[in-house]
Scaffold this active site. Structure first.
Site, PDB file in Angstrom:
ATOM      1  N   GLY A  16       0.787  -1.231   0.000  1.00 15.77           N
ATOM      2  CA  GLY A  16       0.000   0.000   0.000  1.00 15.77           C
ATOM      3  C   GLY A  16       0.820   1.282   0.000  1.00 15.77           C
ATOM      4  O   GLY A  16       0.292   2.354   0.307  1.00 15.77           O
ATOM      5  N   ASN A  18       1.917   2.931  -2.546  1.00 14.89           N
ATOM      6  CA  ASN A  18       1.399   3.870  -3.552  1.00 14.89           C
ATOM      7  C   ASN A  18       0.087   4.505  -3.097  1.00 14.89           C
ATOM      8  O   ASN A  18      -0.130   5.701  -3.308  1.00 14.89           O
ATOM      9  CB  ASN A  18       1.238   3.174  -4.906  1.00 14.89           C
ATOM     10  CG  ASN A  18       2.563   3.087  -5.635  1.00 14.89           C
ATOM     11  OD1 ASN A  18       3.057   4.075  -6.170  1.00 14.89           O
ATOM     12  ND2 ASN A  18       3.170   1.906  -5.602  1.00 14.89           N
ATOM     13  N   MET A  94      -3.456  -6.701  -7.612  1.00 18.34           N
ATOM     14  CA  MET A  94      -2.907  -7.736  -8.478  1.00 18.34           C
ATOM     15  C   MET A  94      -3.976  -8.665  -9.056  1.00 18.34           C
ATOM     16  O   MET A  94      -3.847  -9.885  -8.989  1.00 18.34           O
ATOM     17  CB  MET A  94      -1.835  -8.513  -7.712  1.00 18.34           C
ATOM     18  CG  MET A  94      -0.669  -7.645  -7.285  1.00 18.34           C
ATOM     19  SD  MET A  94      -0.007  -6.612  -8.618  1.00 18.34           S
ATOM     20  CE  MET A  94       1.720  -6.974  -8.461  1.00 18.34           C
ATOM     21  N   ARG A  95      -5.027  -8.058  -9.597  1.00 19.66           N
ATOM     22  CA  ARG A  95      -6.059  -8.859 -10.278  1.00 19.66           C
ATOM     23  C   ARG A  95      -6.439  -8.155 -11.572  1.00 19.66           C
ATOM     24  O   ARG A  95      -6.473  -6.928 -11.623  1.00 19.66           O
ATOM     25  CB  ARG A  95      -7.344  -8.942  -9.432  1.00 19.66           C
ATOM     26  CG  ARG A  95      -7.179  -9.583  -8.088  1.00 19.66           C
ATOM     27  CD  ARG A  95      -8.521  -9.723  -7.393  1.00 19.66           C
ATOM     28  NE  ARG A  95      -9.414 -10.593  -8.131  1.00 19.66           N
ATOM     29  CZ  ARG A  95      -9.289 -11.912  -8.163  1.00 19.66           C
ATOM     30  NH1 ARG A  95      -8.325 -12.507  -7.513  1.00 19.66           N
ATOM     31  NH2 ARG A  95     -10.128 -12.658  -8.851  1.00 19.66           N
ATOM     32  N   LEU A  96      -6.738  -8.971 -12.584  1.00 20.55           N
ATOM     33  CA  LEU A  96      -7.251  -8.392 -13.819  1.00 20.55           C
ATOM     34  C   LEU A  96      -8.709  -8.006 -13.597  1.00 20.55           C
ATOM     35  O   LEU A  96      -9.440  -8.709 -12.908  1.00 20.55           O
ATOM     36  CB  LEU A  96      -7.180  -9.416 -14.961  1.00 20.55           C
ATOM     37  CG  LEU A  96      -5.788  -9.758 -15.483  1.00 20.55           C
ATOM     38  CD1 LEU A  96      -5.905 -10.778 -16.618  1.00 20.55           C
ATOM     39  CD2 LEU A  96      -5.066  -8.512 -15.966  1.00 20.55           C
ATOM     40  N   ASN A 111      -3.698   2.732 -13.534  1.00 18.78           N
ATOM     41  CA  ASN A 111      -2.847   1.725 -12.894  1.00 18.78           C
ATOM     42  C   ASN A 111      -1.412   2.219 -12.921  1.00 18.78           C
ATOM     43  O   ASN A 111      -1.027   2.983 -13.805  1.00 18.78           O
ATOM     44  CB  ASN A 111      -2.941   0.400 -13.650  1.00 18.78           C
ATOM     45  CG  ASN A 111      -2.108  -0.697 -13.016  1.00 18.78           C
ATOM     46  OD1 ASN A 111      -2.090  -0.833 -11.782  1.00 18.78           O
ATOM     47  ND2 ASN A 111      -1.422  -1.492 -13.811  1.00 18.78           N
ATOM     48  N   HIS A 113       2.607   0.747 -12.917  1.00 18.77           N
ATOM     49  CA  HIS A 113       3.398  -0.466 -13.156  1.00 18.77           C
ATOM     50  C   HIS A 113       4.881  -0.123 -13.043  1.00 18.77           C
ATOM     51  O   HIS A 113       5.328   0.889 -13.602  1.00 18.77           O
ATOM     52  CB  HIS A 113       3.075  -1.037 -14.540  1.00 18.77           C
ATOM     53  CG  HIS A 113       3.763  -2.333 -14.783  1.00 18.77           C
ATOM     54  ND1 HIS A 113       3.379  -3.505 -14.159  1.00 18.77           N
ATOM     55  CD2 HIS A 113       4.845  -2.645 -15.529  1.00 18.77           C
ATOM     56  CE1 HIS A 113       4.189  -4.476 -14.528  1.00 18.77           C
ATOM     57  NE2 HIS A 113       5.095  -3.983 -15.361  1.00 18.77           N
TER      58      HIS A 113
HETATM   59  C1  GAR Z   1       4.113  -1.362  -7.057  1.00 12.36           C
HETATM   60  O1  GAR Z   1       5.486  -1.417  -7.373  1.00 12.36           O
HETATM   61  C2  GAR Z   1       3.268  -1.366  -8.305  1.00 12.36           C
HETATM   62  O2  GAR Z   1       3.853  -0.681  -9.378  1.00 12.36           O
HETATM   63  C3  GAR Z   1       3.194  -2.849  -8.599  1.00 12.36           C
HETATM   64  O3  GAR Z   1       2.973  -3.419  -7.340  1.00 12.36           O
HETATM   65  C4  GAR Z   1       3.673  -2.652  -6.352  1.00 12.36           C
HETATM   66  C5  GAR Z   1       2.726  -2.384  -5.216  1.00 12.36           C
HETATM   67  O4  GAR Z   1       3.392  -1.752  -4.141  1.00 12.36           O
HETATM   68  N1  GAR Z   1       2.160  -3.148  -9.537  1.00 12.36           N
HETATM   69  C6  GAR Z   1       2.273  -4.066 -10.499  1.00 12.36           C
HETATM   70  O5  GAR Z   1       3.248  -4.798 -10.623  1.00 12.36           O
HETATM   71  C7  GAR Z   1       1.105  -4.152 -11.464  1.00 12.36           C
HETATM   72  N2  GAR Z   1       1.370  -5.088 -12.486  1.00 12.36           N
HETATM   73  P1  GAR Z   1       2.566  -1.007  -3.018  1.00 12.36           P
HETATM   74  O6  GAR Z   1       1.512  -1.979  -2.511  1.00 12.36           O
HETATM   75  O7  GAR Z   1       3.580  -0.692  -1.958  1.00 12.36           O
HETATM   76  O8  GAR Z   1       1.956   0.217  -3.609  1.00 12.36           O
END
Ligand code: GAR
Length: 196
Positions: A16, A18, A94-96, A111, A113
């Site tokens: 969490g 982000n 992490m779900r489509l 989103n 990435h």
């Molecule tokens: C982040 O690095 C985000 O970019 C990635 O998951 C992490 C979540 O971190 N997302 C993906 O890989 C999407 N394909 P967080 O829970 O600390 O924000």
């Protein structure tokens, strides 16, 4: 929808950080017309505990409590409608998504990435870029469709992979850029929507 105030739902499955960066940007006046209202998690995770501790309306909506993907997403859609949500930020969710949610919020789901899409879509993008010894990778913010990390790109920022750098340091550099780029892109995208 009000053009003054975009009510945001944050979706998360992990740490969490982000979601926290977006929330902090709002407190610091860096999120333009957006105000975070709701946190949706698909699993019990640190993000959920952060939202609960903060007193943000935080929901755990587990896929296995529903017979299929569509009814799981319908439950989420009901929550979004209850909270009159305008905009969604996937923040390590992490779900489509299925056509149900993508269709209901077309052009209103973003989103983040941790790579320069279309390079390294999917999970463990930082690790895979590191192992591939790329000279640089980066961060992408994009609109969401039904694909995996696909959909129109809104912003990208490069992050160098310094020779000899550890994976931890490289990941930290990527996350620092994420925490700046995501709130900034959300704010500018909402300004654009407000003017449309
Ligand atoms: C982040 O690095 C985000 O970019 C990635 O998951 C992490 C979540 O971190 N997302 C993906 O890989 C999407 N394909 P967080 O829970 O600390 O924000």
């Amino acid at each position: 929808m009000s053009h003054e105030n975009f009510r945001l739902a944050l979706f998360a499955s992990g740490n969490g950080t982000n979601a926290q960066a977006i929330y902090k940007a709002r407190q610091d006046g860096r999120l333009g017309p957006i105000s975070p209202q709701v946190l949706i998690c698909d699993k019990d995770c640190p993000a959920l505990r952060w939202g609960q501790d903060l007193g943000l309306a935080s929901y755990l909506v587990k896929p296995r409590d529903y017979p299929d993907r569509k009814s799981h997403e319908q439950a989420i859609l009901d929550l979004l409608q209850d909270h009159t949500i305008d905009l969604i930020a996937l923040a390590g969710y992490m779900r489509l998504l299925t056509p149900l949610l993508v269709g209901a919020y077309e052009g209103r789901i973003l989103n983040i990435h941790p790579a320069l899409l279309p390079e390294f879509p999917g999970t463990e993008a930082i690790e895979r870029a590191y192992e591939a010894r790329v000279p640089f990778s980066g961060v992408t913010v994009h609109l969401v469709d039904e694909g995996m990390d696909s959909g129109p790109i809104l912003a990208q920022k490069k992050v160098d992979l310094v020779p000899g750098q550890s994976l931890d340091d490289f990941a930290a550099a990527i996350h620092r850029v994420e925490h700046q780029l995501y709130p900034a892109t959300l704010a500018s995208y909402a300004q654009k929507l407000a003017q449309a």
